[in-house]
Design a protein around this motif. Structure first.
Motif, PDB file in Angstrom:
ATOM      1  N   SER A   1      93.377  19.112 -22.469  1.00  0.00           N
ATOM      2  CA  SER A   1      93.739  18.764 -21.093  1.00  0.00           C
ATOM      3  C   SER A   1      95.240  18.859 -20.903  1.00  0.00           C
ATOM      4  N   TYR A   2      95.635  19.225 -19.691  1.00  0.00           N
ATOM      5  CA  TYR A   2      97.029  19.167 -19.258  1.00  0.00           C
ATOM      6  C   TYR A   2      97.088  18.157 -18.116  1.00  0.00           C
ATOM      7  N   GLY A   3      97.484  16.948 -18.451  1.00  0.00           N
ATOM      8  CA  GLY A   3      97.439  15.879 -17.454  1.00  0.00           C
ATOM      9  C   GLY A   3      96.003  15.600 -17.075  1.00  0.00           C
ATOM     10  N   SER A   4      95.705  15.657 -15.796  1.00  0.00           N
ATOM     11  CA  SER A   4      94.336  15.388 -15.332  1.00  0.00           C
ATOM     12  C   SER A   4      93.465  16.639 -15.344  1.00  0.00           C
ATOM     13  N   GLN A   5      94.072  17.807 -15.626  1.00  0.00           N
ATOM     14  CA  GLN A   5      93.315  19.066 -15.614  1.00  0.00           C
ATOM     15  C   GLN A   5      92.772  19.373 -17.003  1.00  0.00           C
ATOM     16  N   LYS A   6      91.446  19.557 -17.079  1.00  0.00           N
ATOM     17  CA  LYS A   6      90.799  19.871 -18.347  1.00  0.00           C
ATOM     18  C   LYS A   6      90.728  21.386 -18.506  1.00  0.00           C
ATOM     19  N   ALA A   7      91.575  21.926 -19.381  1.00  0.00           N
ATOM     20  CA  ALA A   7      91.619  23.373 -19.572  1.00  0.00           C
ATOM     21  C   ALA A   7      90.454  23.871 -20.409  1.00  0.00           C
ATOM     22  N   LEU A   8      90.057  23.088 -21.416  1.00  0.00           N
ATOM     23  CA  LEU A   8      88.914  23.422 -22.268  1.00  0.00           C
ATOM     24  C   LEU A   8      88.018  22.210 -22.398  1.00  0.00           C
ATOM     25  N   ASN A   9      86.722  22.444 -22.285  1.00  0.00           N
ATOM     26  CA  ASN A   9      85.769  21.330 -22.282  1.00  0.00           C
ATOM     27  C   ASN A   9      84.662  21.581 -23.309  1.00  0.00           C
ATOM     28  N   GLU A  10      84.865  21.054 -24.525  1.00  0.00           N
ATOM     29  CA  GLU A  10      83.879  21.136 -25.606  1.00  0.00           C
ATOM     30  C   GLU A  10      83.415  22.574 -25.856  1.00  0.00           C
ATOM     31  N   VAL A  11      84.370  23.436 -26.118  1.00  0.00           N
ATOM     32  CA  VAL A  11      84.098  24.862 -26.363  1.00  0.00           C
ATOM     33  C   VAL A  11      83.697  25.064 -27.824  1.00  0.00           C
ATOM     34  N   SER A  12      82.611  25.811 -28.017  1.00  0.00           N
ATOM     35  CA  SER A  12      82.141  26.112 -29.374  1.00  0.00           C
ATOM     36  C   SER A  12      81.652  27.555 -29.459  1.00  0.00           C
ATOM     37  N   PHE A  13      82.015  28.247 -30.525  1.00  0.00           N
ATOM     38  CA  PHE A  13      81.470  29.567 -30.846  1.00  0.00           C
ATOM     39  C   PHE A  13      81.976  29.960 -32.230  1.00  0.00           C
ATOM     40  N   SER A  14      81.391  30.995 -32.793  1.00  0.00           N
ATOM     41  CA  SER A  14      81.857  31.517 -34.079  1.00  0.00           C
ATOM     42  C   SER A  14      81.844  33.038 -34.023  1.00  0.00           C
ATOM     43  N   ILE A  15      82.757  33.652 -34.784  1.00  0.00           N
ATOM     44  CA  ILE A  15      82.880  35.108 -34.824  1.00  0.00           C
ATOM     45  C   ILE A  15      82.848  35.557 -36.274  1.00  0.00           C
ATOM     46  N   GLN A  16      81.966  36.486 -36.572  1.00  0.00           N
ATOM     47  CA  GLN A  16      81.828  36.972 -37.935  1.00  0.00           C
ATOM     48  C   GLN A  16      82.862  38.048 -38.232  1.00  0.00           C
ATOM     49  N   LYS A  17      83.117  38.257 -39.496  1.00  0.00           N
ATOM     50  CA  LYS A  17      84.068  39.271 -39.931  1.00  0.00           C
ATOM     51  C   LYS A  17      83.624  40.647 -39.450  1.00  0.00           C
TER      52      LYS A  17
END
Length: 298
Positions: free
Chosen positions: A11-27
């Motif tokens: 978050s930046y102050g009251s603004q949530k830039a990312l909200n529980e982001v999940s992923f994976s990237i293989q080689k």
């Protein structure tokens, strides 16, 4: 996994830039990271490259924790930020030699990345004399200098003309043959040309994560454009089987969307015959990435 992201929030102050982001990237994957302006793309890339820390969650690159093992992360990634920071008064070779000392890599590597990124004919010039396309090549050469396993590229082709776009695209695709590439862009053709997989973020949340082919062509949905020989009422169109949406786009032309595994053009043709209509054109329209992106993030 080359990149692992688990429930990252920022978050930046009251603004949530990312909200529980999940992923994976293989080689070895080349993954396009898409989203509207302000969706959180650059914020996540800055977290993965250790420039900023997340508020919550965990992330790793090449198995190294971005918070606890920052130096190991930095050594294993090549990063080209959106605003490519370059020393414009330095010559290309001089700039790369300076960074080779920082990375503690052999000077012979400078020639390798110059060849790889197509800088040979411009390498004797000052960076300030180069076009935007060649400056991007210098930034990419610098990102590749220490031969990282993972490339993180934030808007690598912003501001390039069509010829430069193709050139940089080919460079990225070439280096992506033996590296993991995670790139953000607003240019859908770029993703379609070089990426295996697409992750779309909107308002700080992942809204799509699929192989490119699977994202563009959903299993059952198909769009058909048909032109009849005269105008018909909407109520009549609505009776066609398996129809999910329909739109009168122009004069007697209709765009019909179906939820069906089989080709629905024969059904539309039979509908026309049953209602004494002639079909002047009957085409199956394939969705492109831009259409899908707009539908998901509208």
């Amino acid at each position: 996994m080359s990149i692992e992201v688990n429930n990252i929030s920022k978050s930046y102050g009251s603004q949530k830039a990312l909200n529980e982001v999940s992923f994976s990237i293989q080689k070895g994957e080349i993954v396009g990271f898409l989203g509207p302006n302000g969706a959180g793309k650059s914020t996540l890339m800055k977290i993965l490259t250790t420039y900023i820390a997340s508020d919550e969650g965990a992330a790793s690159v090449n198995g190294f924790d971005v918070n606890a093992q920052t130096k190991a992360v930095q050594q294993s990634i090549g990063y080209l930020p959106e605003h490519n920071p370059l020393y414009l008064d330095l010559y290309v070779r001089e700039y790369l030699a300076f960074n080779a000392d920082v990375y503690k890599v052999a000077k012979s590597r400078i020639e390798e990345v110059i060849q790889l990124t197509g800088l040979s004919n411009e390498s004797h010039k000052k960076i300030g004399q180069l076009s935007k396309g060649y400056r991007q090549r210098v930034g990419l050469a610098n990102a590749l200098l220490h031969n990282p396993d993972v490339l993180i590229l934030d808007e690598p082709t912003t501001g390039l003309d069509p010829n430069q776009l193709v050139e940089i695209r080919n460079v990225i695709k070439n280096v992506g043959k033996d590296k993991t590439v995670f790139l953000s862009t607003h240019i859908m053709q770029e993703v379609e040309a070089i990426c295996d997989r697409v992750i779309i973020i909107d308002k700080g949340k992942i809204v799509a994560d699929k192989k490119l082919d699977n994202l563009i062509s959903t299993e059952k949905e198909q769009v058909i454009e048909v032109e009849f020989d005269y105008k018909i009422e909407e109520q009549l169109i609505a009776k066609i089987e398996n129809l999910t949406t329909y739109k009168n786009t122009e004069n007697n032309i209709w765009e019909l969307t179906f939820n069906a595994e089989t080709d629905m053009r024969p059904v539309v043709f039979d509908f026309a015959n049953a209602n004494s209509l002639k079909t002047l054109q009957l085409n199956q329209k394939n969705k492109n990435l831009e259409t899908v992106f707009r539908e998901i993030t509208k």
